[in-house]
Every structure is written in structure tokens, then in C-alpha cells.
Design a protein around this motif. Structure first.
Motif, PDB file in Angstrom:
ATOM      1  N   ASN A 123      28.105  45.761  42.573  1.00  0.00           N
ATOM      2  CA  ASN A 123      28.395  44.354  42.866  1.00  0.00           C
ATOM      3  C   ASN A 123      29.716  44.001  42.185  1.00  0.00           C
ATOM      4  OD1 ASN A 123      28.528  41.593  43.127  1.00  0.00           O
ATOM      5  ND2 ASN A 123      26.422  41.226  42.493  1.00  0.00           N
ATOM      6  N   THR A 136      31.260  41.157  41.964  1.00  0.00           N
ATOM      7  CA  THR A 136      31.407  39.789  41.481  1.00  0.00           C
ATOM      8  C   THR A 136      31.907  39.797  40.034  1.00  0.00           C
ATOM      9  OG1 THR A 136      29.632  39.030  42.917  1.00  0.00           O
ATOM     10  CG2 THR A 136      30.174  37.609  41.052  1.00  0.00           C
ATOM     11  N   GLN A 159      36.669  40.818  46.100  1.00  0.00           N
ATOM     12  CA  GLN A 159      35.849  40.401  44.968  1.00  0.00           C
ATOM     13  C   GLN A 159      34.597  39.703  45.490  1.00  0.00           C
ATOM     14  OE1 GLN A 159      37.425  37.322  42.311  1.00  0.00           O
ATOM     15  NE2 GLN A 159      36.857  38.623  40.581  1.00  0.00           N
ATOM     16  N   GLY A 160      33.445  40.062  44.933  1.00  0.00           N
ATOM     17  CA  GLY A 160      32.166  39.497  45.354  1.00  0.00           C
ATOM     18  C   GLY A 160      31.417  40.370  46.353  1.00  0.00           C
ATOM     19  N   CYS A 197      26.530  45.739  36.681  1.00  0.00           N
ATOM     20  CA  CYS A 197      27.021  45.512  38.036  1.00  0.00           C
ATOM     21  C   CYS A 197      26.662  46.674  38.970  1.00  0.00           C
ATOM     22  CB  CYS A 197      28.537  45.311  38.021  1.00  0.00           C
ATOM     23  SG  CYS A 197      29.431  46.719  37.344  1.00  0.00           S
TER      24      CYS A 197
END
Length: 138
Positions: free
Chosen positions: A102, A104, A50-51, A79
Motif C-alpha cells: 500500500n 499511501t 501515491q495511494g 505497508c
């Protein structure tokens, strides 16, 4: 009687050949205009933390007979960010669409779809980035 049967088969064969020729000519006409042909339409990154940001470049060729113009490229969520060529792609030439995802705030299986809008014979094409977002182990 044999002559009649023989004439029937000759006439039938001639009609079959003519139908195949007409079908082949119709297929040739179908490929007129621009055509987007991707080397691949999906990229699977497997597990990512994640991230993490991942990106992939989708390469394509205009396999059509006319200039390809991409009018827009849109992702299903904020995202995912695509970058595409703004200039026309001539027949036989290649170009690229770079897509960044992304992760996140995301968790689990992700399939980010990007739609490519153009003047091609298929006006909307799709490519996808696939991943499984997992919590980063500490």
C-alpha cells in the motif's frame, strides 16, 4: 623411466577421479531436506501513483527431499502485507506467497522486503516488491 612416469600419471588421474566423486557425493548430501525454489524473487511495478495498492504472487516449489514448513513471513513495514500457506509443502509440490504493498503516505523509490522463515536448508529467504511512488497528477 617411462614406466615410472606412466605410473605417476595413472596414480594422479585415479586420485583426481576419486576427489571428483567425493565432491559430487557431498553436493548430493547438501540438498537433503526442504528447499524453497522461487520462480522469481522480485517484482518491479515501475511508477505507481501515491495511494495505489499493488500485489504480486510469488510462486515457489519445494525442490528438496523433505516436507517444507513455513513458520513465519514478515515484511519490513506495515505497508506490506504477506499471505502464505500455513500447511506444509511436500517435496515436489508448489505453493504461493501473496504480497500486497500500500503506497499511501510513501514517495519515491520503494523496495518492500519480505522475509520467509522456514525449516528449509536456507532458513531465511527474501522476496521484494519494487516501485517508484509518484504524486497523482490532477
Amino acid at each position: 623411466m617411462k614406466k615410472l612416469v606412466l605410473m605417476f600419471f595413472v596414480a594422479f588421474a585415479a586420485m583426481a577421479v576419486q576427489a571428483q566423486t567425493e565432491t559430487a557425493e557431498a553436493k548430493v548430501e547438501e540438498v537433503k531436506g526442504p528447499v524453497i525454489t522461487f520462480e522469481e524473487t522480485e517484482k518491479d511495478f515501475g511508477d505507481i501513483s501515491q495511494g495505489t495498492k499493488v500485489e504480486h504472487t510469488f510462486k515457489f516449489t519445494n525442490t528438496g527431499t523433505e516436507v517444507l514448513k513455513i513458520s513465519n513471513v514478515a515484511a519490513t513495514c506495515g505497508c506490506t502485507v504477506p499471505k502464505w500457506p500455513k500447511e506444509p509443502v511436500a517435496p515436489g509440490k508448489s505453493a504461493e506467497i501473496k504480497v500486497t504493498f500500500n503506497s499511501t503516505g510513501k514517495m519515491g523509490k520503494q523496495r518492500s522486503i519480505v522475509r520467509i522463515y522456514s525449516n528449509a536448508s536456507e532458513p531465511i529467504e527474501k522476496v521484494a516488491l519494487i516501485s517508484n511512488v509518484i504524486k497523482e497528477s490532477k
